[in-house]
Design a protein around this motif. Sequence first.
Motif: not given
Length: 648
Positions: A439-441, A499-505, A508-518, A552-559
């Motif tokens: 589970x990662x944000x 925010x993947x594949x290295x999880x941001x816990x 600050x990192x999660x906020x930066x991910x959202x701003x980077x996406x926008x 938000x929260x997702x499940x990240x992994x190999x399929x």
Amino acid sequence: MKIPAVLSTIGDFCKRNQQQLIAGVITLSVSLGMLAMRENGAFKQVELWSYDMMMRSQLHEPPDQRIVIIEISENDIQNYRWPFSDRLFAKMINQLSRAKPAVIGVDKYLDLPVLEGRDELVKAVKDAGNVVNAKFIAIVEGRKGIEPAADLAKISIHGYVNLITDKGAIARRTAIVADTGSFAFEIANLYLQRIHNQQIEFNPSAIQFKAGKQIIPRLTEDYGAYHEEDASGYQIMIRYRSTPRGFKHIRATDIINGNFDPALIRDRIAIIGVTAESLKDSYPTPVNSDDEVMYGVEIHANIVSQLVSATLEDRPFIQVWSKESEKLWIVGCVVVGGAIAIFIANVFKNLGLLAILSGGITYGCTYAFAQALWLPIFPSLLGLVTANVLVMAYQLAVQQAERKLLMGLFSRHVSKELVDIIWNNRQQFMEDGRITGQEVYVTVLFTDMRNFSTAAEAQAPGETLNWLNNYLGTIADEVLAHGGMVDKYIGDAVMAVFGVPIPHSNETERTRDAQSAVAASLAIAQKLKEMNDVWVSQGLPPVTTGIGINSGIVIAGSLGSSDRLEYSVLGDTVNIAARLESFNKEVDGGPHHILISEETHNRLENNFATEFVCRYALKGKTQETSIYRVLDIQKSINQLSPASSAEA
């Protein structure tokens, strides 16, 4: 605990520690290989070569003043011709005897009369009373020995002058006693008796000789590096004291003419022997350099010095560990080599430590040799390096396979910088060749072209493919530039994740991910505007792209299967982002057609100009979602440049 549970526990342990266990098997195999090769004599020559090197490095002792060599040189032969007559030998013995030496050794067979003066020689030997003559014993079958002459046998001591040589005729060892004592043994014993009232003792029950406090170590057929050697007689390693001409030399001519200082001879050991090259009584030894040789009389002098020094001064004989101890030493070095490769992942640190350990082993073995202990330096160094290199090669091969897997999963979806970060942190999420689900944000971004069919109809099929690749490439470049990951292409749609594949816990990192996406979505919109201008100039219709973003929260992994793995994220957060992108068709998404969720909006920190649209239950959802459109970028957003995003 029941057997199935035990087996399950063992299986789990092996699975978790597979690399370490395989590295251990490699190390064990190297250990067994080193021991087997040494047991079969594979390292004999190189070990003897290293023995010679260490012997040469230890020649720091002062000359033994108790021994003087009376040399019959080429000049002496030219003066008196060879062979010397019995009269000449009688004269030398008489002259030496007047100087009162402890022992006179004659390294020349006197078994047959030579020219005139035999009676004079017998009288000289008898009067001296301390002469040790040379004989030769037959070691090789079919070869005759040289026995003492009957007229000298009763009035002097005889010792055999046979020297044992290894491959290359190198004299490293000698038998001090066989059926009788050797030339050097008899000289040393007579000197000890006459001057110090001591002697080298023999213990018949233990079949051991004792020099002073020391038991003289006897060579076996597998002594040290030797393998299945003929160890007949009481053999020892010759501990050389010096290089050639390390003892005091006096010319035979000077002795015959009485042209010498008697003080140089008094109470000393005087050994008569040839140093004339033409007489071929010379050998290569461990202490010779280049093509240098040492004459037989000098080798005997070294052996005499060794026996006398051991008895009087406790100078140690060269010894080795027991076979079991040598094996433990070699295995220990192999284990250390494998262990540092296992536990030190950095190649340069590993090689640095390997070099330090190799130097330490070399120094330790050389120091031990200075104390007369001969350790197996070559097998230990070879085992250390071989185990280290093989384990390191195995680990590099595993790393290459893992890197290939990771690169196959990520190289097309993330920036090179992020690929390197993924590789450096691979142990956090790699297991059994797959990316473990976690589970990662994250912040998810969806894009979709609105009028693809219209644009495609205006182009030939080949042109459409190039045009679409250009469009998708532009979107991917901006995602990667802002630190995101291109998850997948779905026709003309793109799914990206920040925010993947290295999880941001942390927040600050999660906020930066959202701003980077926008920020990335605005950059995409700007690039597409520029591309539209070009396409319109080419007679193609402009395209409109809708963008939806959610955090938000997702499940990240190999399929997928082991042959076709794909890294992706799953969960309701992904579904909402996709629905927001689609919702652009129903509401005004603003000048750039970008809709974001409330979760993402709350992380923008006023860095973007946004506007509330509505609360709406998106397709497939029962709960309403607060939706915002992104209007533009604020001035402070320069903090979110592509470089800073990638760095984050």
